[in-house]
Scaffold this motif. Structure first.
Motif, mmCIF file in Angstrom:
data_model
loop_
_atom_site.group_PDB
_atom_site.id
_atom_site.type_symbol
_atom_site.label_atom_id
_atom_site.label_comp_id
_atom_site.label_asym_id
_atom_site.label_seq_id
_atom_site.Cartn_x
_atom_site.Cartn_y
_atom_site.Cartn_z
ATOM 1 N N THR A 15 -2.888 -4.342 0.716
ATOM 2 C CA THR A 15 -2.337 -2.935 1.111
ATOM 3 C C THR A 15 -3.014 -2.508 2.407
ATOM 4 O O THR A 15 -2.296 -2.131 3.150
ATOM 5 C CB THR A 15 -2.833 -1.972 -0.063
ATOM 6 N N CYS A 16 -4.279 -2.864 2.462
ATOM 7 C CA CYS A 16 -5.098 -2.410 3.853
ATOM 8 C C CYS A 16 -4.424 -3.365 4.855
ATOM 9 O O CYS A 16 -4.158 -2.997 6.119
ATOM 10 C CB CYS A 16 -6.405 -2.809 3.502
ATOM 11 N N THR A 135 -1.740 5.588 0.764
ATOM 12 C CA THR A 135 -1.015 4.408 0.201
ATOM 13 C C THR A 135 -1.812 3.539 -0.840
ATOM 14 O O THR A 135 -1.684 3.174 -1.789
ATOM 15 C CB THR A 135 -0.021 3.550 1.128
ATOM 16 N N THR A 136 -2.779 3.157 -0.205
ATOM 17 C CA THR A 136 -3.891 2.445 -1.129
ATOM 18 C C THR A 136 -4.469 3.132 -2.110
ATOM 19 O O THR A 136 -4.825 2.595 -3.206
ATOM 20 C CB THR A 136 -5.156 1.992 -0.221
ATOM 21 N N VAL A 139 -1.573 2.687 -4.684
ATOM 22 C CA VAL A 139 -1.154 1.663 -4.950
ATOM 23 C C VAL A 139 -2.556 0.897 -5.721
ATOM 24 O O VAL A 139 -2.339 0.191 -6.726
ATOM 25 C CB VAL A 139 -0.844 0.510 -3.874
#
Length: 432
Positions: A15-16, A135-136, A139
Motif C-alpha cells: 500500500t505504501c 488509504t493505508t 486497507v
C-alpha cells in the motif's frame, strides 16, 4: 514472524509503495504541466514584446525587460550566441520561468513568477501523502482481518493434523469447499488423508482381531493335544511353544479390544505396594522394588526390598484399576529383562502416583523414543526375542487408566519407563 504478520507487513508495504508511486507520478506530471504552461506563456509574451520593440523601439507595457539584472547566466550566454530560450530557476525572489532573446545587441527577457504554481504543487503533494495514509489506514485493517482469517484456518488445519498424528483418527477439519481456495484444498486433502488412514488402520485392526479369534479354536486343540502327550523332552518343548502361541493370541485379542475402545477401567482406591508386588511376582522374574524416592531419580527412598518380601504396610493408595496397573508393570518388567540387563528396579516416587521401571541394558532404541511402541517391532536385531506387543499393550492400558506412560534412557545407561497415574477423587494418595 508468523504468516499473519508477514501478510500484514506485505499489505502495508504494498500500500505504501503504491501510494508513493502514485504520488511521485502525480507530482512530476503536475510539475511538468506547470512548467510547460509557464514556458509557453513566457515565449508568447516574449514574442509579443519583440513585435512591439521592432515597431516602437521600446518594450513598455509588453511585460518584457531589456537587459534585466536577474537574468540567469546560462540564458544570458545562450542569447549572446544569437539564440533564444527559456530556463526555470529558483532564486532569491522565488521560483520563476525566464524567456530571453537578442534585440539589437541587447537582451530582451520575460520573467514569469511561479510561486503560486509551486505552492499549489506542494499542497498537492501534501494531499497525496494524506490520501496515501488514509488509504493505508483503510486497507491495513482489511489486510489484518484477511491475514487473521487465513492464519486461523491454517492453524486449524495444523492442529487437526497434529490430533491425527497423536491417534485421533476421527479428527476432521470439515472446511467448506470453495473454488480456487488453496487453503480449502489443503484442508480437504488432510481430511481425505485422515479418512484413508483411518480406513487402513481399521482394516488392520479388524484383520488382527479376526486372526486372533480364528486362532483360538485350533489353539485350544493344541493345548488339549499337548496335555495328552506322554511326559518327556518333546512334550515339554511342545507345551512351551503352545504356551508362547497362546500368550501371543491373548495379546492380539487384548490389542484388538484396546484398538476398538472396548476396554473400560474399573477404578477404585487400592494400595499400590501389593499391586506392584503381585505384578512383579506374576512375571517370575527378579526385580527390586523401591518406595518413597524422588520422581525420576531412581534413588532409594524410605523403602527398598526385593519384590515378594514382606513389607511393613500396604503403602499409599491410588485411584486406579489394579488389574490393568499390574498388567502394565508386568509388561514393563518382562520387557526390561528381555531387552535390557539386570538389575531391574521398580520405583515408587515420593508423590505415590509415579512408578518407574528401569533396567541397566543398552536402553530404548531411538525409533521407540521418537514414535513410541509399535506392534511387531521390538527394536532389536534378535527378532526371536519378542513380538513388540508388550509395550504397545502397556501404553494402551495406561491410556485406559487415564495415566501417562513415557519412555526414556537414563544418563548412565539403561531404559527407563515412567508411569504417572492420575489423581483420584481424593486430593492425592491416602496413607493407611
Amino acid at each position: 514472524m508468523t504468516l499473519r504478520w508477514r501478510i500484514v507487513a506485505l499489505v502495508a508495504a504494498a500500500t505504501c509503495a503504491a501510494a508513493a508511486a502514485v504520488g511521485v507520478l502525480v507530482h512530476h506530471a503536475s510539475r511538468d504541466r506547470e512548467l510547460s504552461q509557464a514556458r509557453d506563456g513566457a515565449r508568447t509574451t516574449l514574442d509579443h514584446a519583440a513585435l512591439i520593440y521592432a515597431r516602437t523601439g521600446g518594450v513598455q507595457g509588453s511585460g518584457a525587460v531589456l537587459d534585466a539584472p536577474g537574468l540567469p547566466a546560462g540564458l544570458r550566454r545562450l542569447v549572446a550566441k544569437g539564440h533564444q530560450g527559456t530556463e526555470f530557476v529558483t532564486g532569491p525572489d522565488g521560483p520563476a520561468m525566464w524567456a530571453a532573446r537578442p534585440a539589437d545587441g541587447q537582451v530582451l527577457s520575460v520573467r514569469v513568477d511561479m510561486k503560486t504554481a509551486m505552492r499549489n504543487i506542494g499542497a498537492l503533494d501534501t494531499n497525496i501523502i494524506l490520501a496515501g495514509l488514509m488509504t493505508t489506514a483503510v486497507v491495513l485493517p482489511l489486510g489484518v482481518l484477511t491475514a487473521e482469517r487465513m492464519s486461523r484456518r491454517l492453524r486449524l488445519a495444523a492442529a487437526t493434523a497434529r490430533r491425527i498424528a497423536a491417534g485421533d483418527l476421527d479428527a476432521r477439519i470439515s472446511a467448506a469447499t470453495r473454488p480456487h481456495d488453496e487453503i480449502a484444498e489443503i484442508s480437504g486433502a488432510v481430511d481425505s488423508m485422515a479418512a484413508a488412514l483411518q480406513e487402513r488402520l481399521l482394516d488392520e485392526q479388524r484383520f488382527t482381531a479376526d486372526v486372533a479369534h480364528e486362532l483360538r479354536t485350533p489353539l485350544m486343540g493344541l493345548v488339549t493335544a499337548a496335555e495328552l502327550l506322554p511326559p518327556g523332552e518333546a512334550a515339554g518343548y511342545v507345551s512351551d511353544r503352545v504356551r508362547v502361541l497362546s500368550t501371543l493370541v491373548e495379546d492380539l485379542l487384548e490389542i484388538s479390544r484396546l484398538d476398538a475402545g472396548a476396554e473400560e477401567a474399573d477404578l477404585s482406591p487400592c494400595p499400590l505396594g501389593p499391586v506392584l508386588d503381585e505384578a512383579i511376582a506374576g512375571t517370575g522374574l527378579p526385580a527390586r522394588l523401591r518406595t518413597g524416592a524422588a520422581p525420576d531419580t531412581g534413588q532409594a527412598g524410605t523403602g527398598q526390598r526385593d519384590a515378594g518380601q514382606p513389607d511393613a504396610g500396604e503403602g499409599p493408595k491410588v485411584w486406579t484399576d489394579p488389574r490393568r496397573l499390574a498388567r502394565i508393570v508386568a509388561n514393563l518388567v518382562v520387557n526390561a529383562h528381555r531387552h535390557g540387563r539386570e538389575p531391574v528396579e521398580v520405583t515408587v516416587a515420593a508423590d505415590g502416583r509415579t512408578v518407574t521401571v528401569r533396567d541397566h541394558g543398552p536402553g530404548y532404541p531411538d525409533d521407540l523414543l521418537e514414535r513410541g511402541p509399535q506392534r511387531f517391532r521390538t527394536g532389536v536385531r534378535e527378532r526371536g526375542r519378542g513380538h513388540g506387543l508388550g509395550l504397545t499393550i502397556a501404553a494402551g492400558q495406561a491410556k485406559v487408566l487415564g495415566a501417562t506412560l513415557e519412555f526414556g534412557n537414563a544418563p548412565d545407561g539403561g531404559a527407563v519407563a515412567t508411569l504417572r497415574l492420575p489423581e483420584g477423587p481424593e486430593p492425592g494418595p491416602i496413607q493407611d
